[in-house]
Design an enzyme around this catalytic site. Structure first.
Site, PDB file in Angstrom:
ATOM      1  CG  HIS A   4      45.893  33.570  36.386  1.00 38.61           C
ATOM      2  ND1 HIS A   4      46.521  33.340  35.194  1.00 38.61           N
ATOM      3  CD2 HIS A   4      46.798  34.241  37.139  1.00 38.61           C
ATOM      4  CE1 HIS A   4      47.739  33.841  35.225  1.00 38.61           C
ATOM      5  NE2 HIS A   4      47.934  34.389  36.407  1.00 38.61           N
ATOM      6  CG  ASP A  48      45.310  31.365  32.516  1.00 35.92           C
ATOM      7  OD1 ASP A  48      46.488  31.473  32.106  1.00 35.92           O
ATOM      8  OD2 ASP A  48      44.874  32.027  33.472  1.00 35.92           O
ATOM      9  CG  HIS A  70      50.476  42.900  44.970  1.00 28.32           C
ATOM     10  ND1 HIS A  70      49.270  43.537  44.828  1.00 28.32           N
ATOM     11  CD2 HIS A  70      50.335  41.725  44.314  1.00 28.32           C
ATOM     12  CE1 HIS A  70      48.442  42.785  44.129  1.00 28.32           C
ATOM     13  NE2 HIS A  70      49.068  41.675  43.804  1.00 28.32           N
ATOM     14  CG  ASP A 127      52.879  39.749  36.793  1.00 27.57           C
ATOM     15  OD1 ASP A 127      52.856  39.603  38.033  1.00 27.57           O
ATOM     16  OD2 ASP A 127      51.845  39.745  36.101  1.00 27.57           O
TER      17      ASP A 127
HETATM   18  O1  LIG Z   1      40.637  43.500  49.435  1.00 28.29           O
HETATM   19  C1  LIG Z   1      40.717  43.175  48.253  1.00 28.29           C
HETATM   20  C2  LIG Z   1      41.916  42.695  47.656  1.00 28.29           C
HETATM   21  C3  LIG Z   1      41.891  42.354  46.317  1.00 28.29           C
HETATM   22  N1  LIG Z   1      40.756  42.463  45.586  1.00 28.29           N
HETATM   23  C4  LIG Z   1      40.729  42.091  44.156  1.00 28.29           C
HETATM   24  O2  LIG Z   1      41.603  40.998  43.926  1.00 28.29           O
HETATM   25  C5  LIG Z   1      42.247  41.130  42.675  1.00 28.29           C
HETATM   26  C6  LIG Z   1      43.745  40.982  42.891  1.00 28.29           C
HETATM   27  O3  LIG Z   1      44.344  40.809  41.643  1.00 28.29           O
HETATM   28  P1  LIG Z   1      45.866  41.181  41.343  1.00 28.29           P
HETATM   29  O4  LIG Z   1      46.128  42.574  41.672  1.00 28.29           O
HETATM   30  O5  LIG Z   1      46.154  40.781  39.931  1.00 28.29           O
HETATM   31  O6  LIG Z   1      46.684  40.380  42.396  1.00 28.29           O
HETATM   32  P2  LIG Z   1      46.945  38.797  42.597  1.00 28.29           P
HETATM   33  O7  LIG Z   1      45.702  38.078  42.855  1.00 28.29           O
HETATM   34  O8  LIG Z   1      48.003  38.718  43.608  1.00 28.29           O
HETATM   35  O9  LIG Z   1      47.506  38.451  41.147  1.00 28.29           O
HETATM   36  C7  LIG Z   1      48.042  37.306  40.568  1.00 28.29           C
HETATM   37  O10 LIG Z   1      47.607  37.349  39.201  1.00 28.29           O
HETATM   38  C8  LIG Z   1      47.967  38.555  38.506  1.00 28.29           C
HETATM   39  C9  LIG Z   1      47.316  38.520  37.124  1.00 28.29           C
HETATM   40  O11 LIG Z   1      47.722  37.443  36.412  1.00 28.29           O
HETATM   41  C10 LIG Z   1      49.481  38.667  38.424  1.00 28.29           C
HETATM   42  O12 LIG Z   1      49.821  39.906  37.850  1.00 28.29           O
HETATM   43  C11 LIG Z   1      50.047  38.606  39.829  1.00 28.29           C
HETATM   44  O13 LIG Z   1      51.451  38.541  39.761  1.00 28.29           O
HETATM   45  C12 LIG Z   1      49.564  37.397  40.589  1.00 28.29           C
HETATM   46  O14 LIG Z   1      50.047  37.508  41.939  1.00 28.29           O
HETATM   47  C13 LIG Z   1      41.886  42.505  42.120  1.00 28.29           C
HETATM   48  O15 LIG Z   1      40.901  42.360  41.110  1.00 28.29           O
HETATM   49  C14 LIG Z   1      41.285  43.229  43.320  1.00 28.29           C
HETATM   50  O16 LIG Z   1      40.261  44.140  42.974  1.00 28.29           O
HETATM   51  C15 LIG Z   1      39.584  42.931  46.153  1.00 28.29           C
HETATM   52  O17 LIG Z   1      38.536  43.047  45.505  1.00 28.29           O
HETATM   53  N2  LIG Z   1      39.618  43.263  47.473  1.00 28.29           N
END
Ligand SMILES: O=c1ccn([C@@H]2O[C@H](COP(=O)(O)OP(=O)(O)O[C@H]3O[C@H](CO)[C@@H](O)[C@H](O)[C@H]3O)[C@@H](O)[C@H]2O)c(=O)[nH]1
Length: 463
Positions: A13, A112, A360, A384
Site C-alpha cells: 500500500h 490511503d 497470487h 482481494d
Molecule cells: O520479487 C518481487 C516481488 C514483488 N515485487 C513487487 O512487490 C509488489 C507486490 O504488490 P502486490 O502484487 O499488490 O502484492 P502484495 O504486496 O501482496 O499486495 C497487497 O496489497 C495489494 C494492493 O492493495 C492487494 O491487492 C493485495 O491483496 C495485498 O496482499 C509489486 O509491485 C511487485 O512488483 C518485486 O518488485 N519483486
C-alpha cells in the site's frame, strides 16, 4: 499548499501511495507533501537510492504501536492490529509536529482509503479529504455494499434451510453470483473474508475495513490507481453515482519512469541478464508479492512440476521459504531455472523472454502484468485476490485460474502447457496485449487517466 499524506504501512500500500505522491510532487512543485508512515515502512520505501526525491516531499514517522521489547506471536496480522490500536493519535501527533516544524497549515489530506479516521481529522482541520484506493475498485464496491451482501447471504441461508453458516448447502451458496450493483460477475466465494465473515472473527483490521463504506457520503473526490477502460459499464456508473469526482489515474508504475526504488530497479540477483539468455516468451515468472506465505506442500508441488516440465522459470521466493523446496531441486534445475529472494519485477515482466506470470493476484502484480501484456496463471489466497482472479480469468480473459484452486504437480503442468503451447494460450496472449494497448493509450498525453491525474493536481493545488 501543504498536503498531508497518510500511508497504510502494510503489503504494498505505502509503495503505491509514494509512487503517486512522487508523480504529484514532480508536477505540483510549489506544493509541500508531508508523508506520514511508520519508520519501518518509510525505511523500506525511501531507501538510499531514491536519491532524486523531489525537495517538496518529506517523510515523517508515526508510531507503529509495537511496545518496547514486544515478543511477536507470529500471528500474520499482529503488526497490523498493534498499528491500528495506535491510530489516529499517532498520525495526529506527527501531523502537529510537521505543521509546527514547517509553519505551514495543512491544506488537504490525501490518504490511503483504508485509513477512514482521516475523514474526521480533515473535518476538524476544515480541509478536503481525498482518499486513494489502490486495490481493485471491485473490492471497494464489495465493502460499500457489505450490508446488502450480508443481508442477501443471510436470506439465502434461510431460503436453503441452512442456519449453520458452513455446511453442505454452503458450497452451492458460495457459488452463487452476487446480486449487487456492479458486481454481478462475482461469486460469494470471491469475497474478502471481512465482507462476509464466515467464522465471525472480528479484528481491529476487519473493523477498520468495515468503516470503508461510511466514507461514501463524506467523500467528494476519490482517487483510484485504475483505468476507466477496465471497468464494466454498470460498475463504473454505480461508483460514479456515489462519488462526484471518481478519478482513475491509472497504474502509477506505468505512467511514470520506474520509481528509483531498490530493489525493484536494481538487478542485484542477476535476473535480467539471466532472462537475456532465454528465448522470447518462453519463461514462467513466479512471484507472490510481499505478504503471502505459500503452504509448504504447494511449494513442493510447484517445484516438482517445474522440474518435470523443464520450462525455463524465474522464481522470486523469499529466503525463509527456500527450505521447502525438494532436496536437490536447485541443482537439478540449474540449467533452466533461477530462484531469487527478490526480483526487479516491473523490469522482469517487461522482458521479452517472459511467457507467463504465475501470481497470487495482488493488485500491483496484476497491473504490472497487464501493463506489459503478460498472460497470468492465478493462485489467489486471501483479501482481494479471488475477486482479481475472477476478473483475470472470466472478465478480462487474460489468464487462467490454477486447476483445483491450489498448486498440484498436474495442475501447474496443465496451466503452463495451456498458456505456453495451446491455441487458448495464444488467444489469451493477444487479449492481454490488447488490454496493454488500451491502458497505454489511457496513460498517454490526452488519455483519460492522464486527464484524471491533471484534475487531481488541480484539486490539491487549488484548495
Ligand atoms: O520479487 C518481487 C516481488 C514483488 N515485487 C513487487 O512487490 C509488489 C507486490 O504488490 P502486490 O502484487 O499488490 O502484492 P502484495 O504486496 O501482496 O499486495 C497487497 O496489497 C495489494 C494492493 O492493495 C492487494 O491487492 C493485495 O491483496 C495485498 O496482499 C509489486 O509491485 C511487485 O512488483 C518485486 O518488485 N519483486
Amino acid at each position: 499548499m501543504h498536503v498531508a499524506v497518510f500511508a497504510f504501512p502494510f503489503g504494498s500500500h505505502a509503495l503505491s501511495l509514494i509512487d503517486l505522491v512522487l508523480k504529484l510532487a514532480r508536477v505540483a512543485q510549489e506544493t509541500r507533501f508531508s508523508f506520514f508512515n511508520t519508520e519501518k515502512s518509510n525505511n523500506s520505501i525511501f531507501l538510499a537510492s531514491r536519491t532524486n526525491l523531489p525537495g517538496n516531499i518529506k517523510a515523517y514517522n508515526v508510531a507503529d504501536g509495537v511496545p518496547l521489547n514486544h515478543v511477536f506471536s507470529g500471528h500474520p496480522i499482529e503488526r497490523v492490529e498493534l498499528f491500528i490500536k495506535e491510530t489516529p493519535e499517532n498520525f495526529q501527533t506527527a501531523l502537529d509536529m510537521a505543521v509546527a516544524e514547517t509553519g505551514q497549515k495543512i491544506s488537504c489530506l490525501l490518504t490511503d482509503a483504508f485509513l477512514s479516521f482521516a475523514g474526521s481529522i480533515a473535518e476538524n482541520l476544515s480541509v478536503p479529504w481525498i482518499p486513494v484506493w489502490t486495490p481493485v475498485p471491485h473490492s471497494l464496491s464489495a465493502h460499500i455494499y457489505t450490508d446488502m451482501i450480508r443481508q442477501r447471504y443471510a436470506n439465502s441461508l434461510i431460503h436453503d434451510g441452512s442456519n449453520s453458516g458452513r455446511d453442505g448447502n454452503d458450497v452451492e451458496l458460495e457459488d452463487q453470483t452476487l446480486e449487487v450493483p456492479g458486481l454481478s460477475q462475482f461469486h460469494i466465494a470471491d469475497l474478502p473474508a471481512e465482507v462476509l465473515p464466515r467464522d465471525a472473527q472480528e479484528t481491529l483490521f476487519s473493523c477498520m475495513l468495515g468503516q470503508i463504506r461510511h466514507m461514501v457520503p463524506k467523500v467528494d473526490t476519490l482517487v483510484l490507481t485504475f483505468y476507466q477502460e477496465l471497468y464494466s459499464e454498470p460498475h463504473l456508473s454505480d461508483l460514479k453515482s456515489k462519488f462526484s469526482n471518481l478519478l482513475n489515474v491509472g497504474f502509477i508504475s506505468l505512467s511514470m519512469p520506474p520509481p528509483s526504488l531498490p530493489p525493484s530497479t536494481e538487478d542485484a540477483t542477476g535476473c535480467l541478464s539471466w532472462l537475456d539468455s532465454q528465448k522470447a516468451k518462453s519463461v514462467a515468472f513466479i512471484s507472490f508479492g510481499t505478504v503471502v506465505n505459500i503452504p509448504h506442500s504447494e511449494i513442493e508441488e510447484l517445484a516438482e512440476a517445474l522440474e518435470v516440465c523443464r520450462i525455463p522459470f524465474l522464481w522470486s521466493l523469499r529466503d525463509n521459504m527456500r527450505d521447502c523446496l525438494p532436496n536437490g531441486f536447485l541443482d537439478r534445475t540449474i540449467t533452466h531455472g533461477k530462484v531469487v529472494p527478490w526480483a526487479p519485477q516491473i523490469q522482469v515482466l517487461g522482458h521479452s523472454s517472459i511467457g507467463v506470470f504465475m501470481t497470487h493476484c495482488g493488485a500491483n502484480s496484476v497491473y504490472e502484468s497487464i501493463a506489459n501484456g503478460v498472460p497470468m496463471i492465478c493462485r489467489p489466497f486471501f483479501a482481494d485476490h479471488k475477486l482479481i482472479a475472477r476478473l483475470i480469468a472470466d472478465d478480462w480473459r487474460v489468464g487462467v485460474r490454477i486447476d483445483g484452486g491450489v498448486f498440484t504437480k498436474t495442475g501447474v503442468a496443465k496451466s503452463l502447457d495451456l498458456i505456453l503451447e495451446r491455441e487458448q494460450g495464444r488467444t489469451i496472449r493477444s487479449t492481454v496485449q490488447a488490454l496493454k494497448e488500451l491502458v497505454l493509450k489511457a496513460s498517454a498525453p490526452g488519455g483519460r487517466a492522464t486527464q484524471d491525474f491533471k484534475i487531481l493536481v488541480e484539486k490539491i493545488t487549488s484548495v
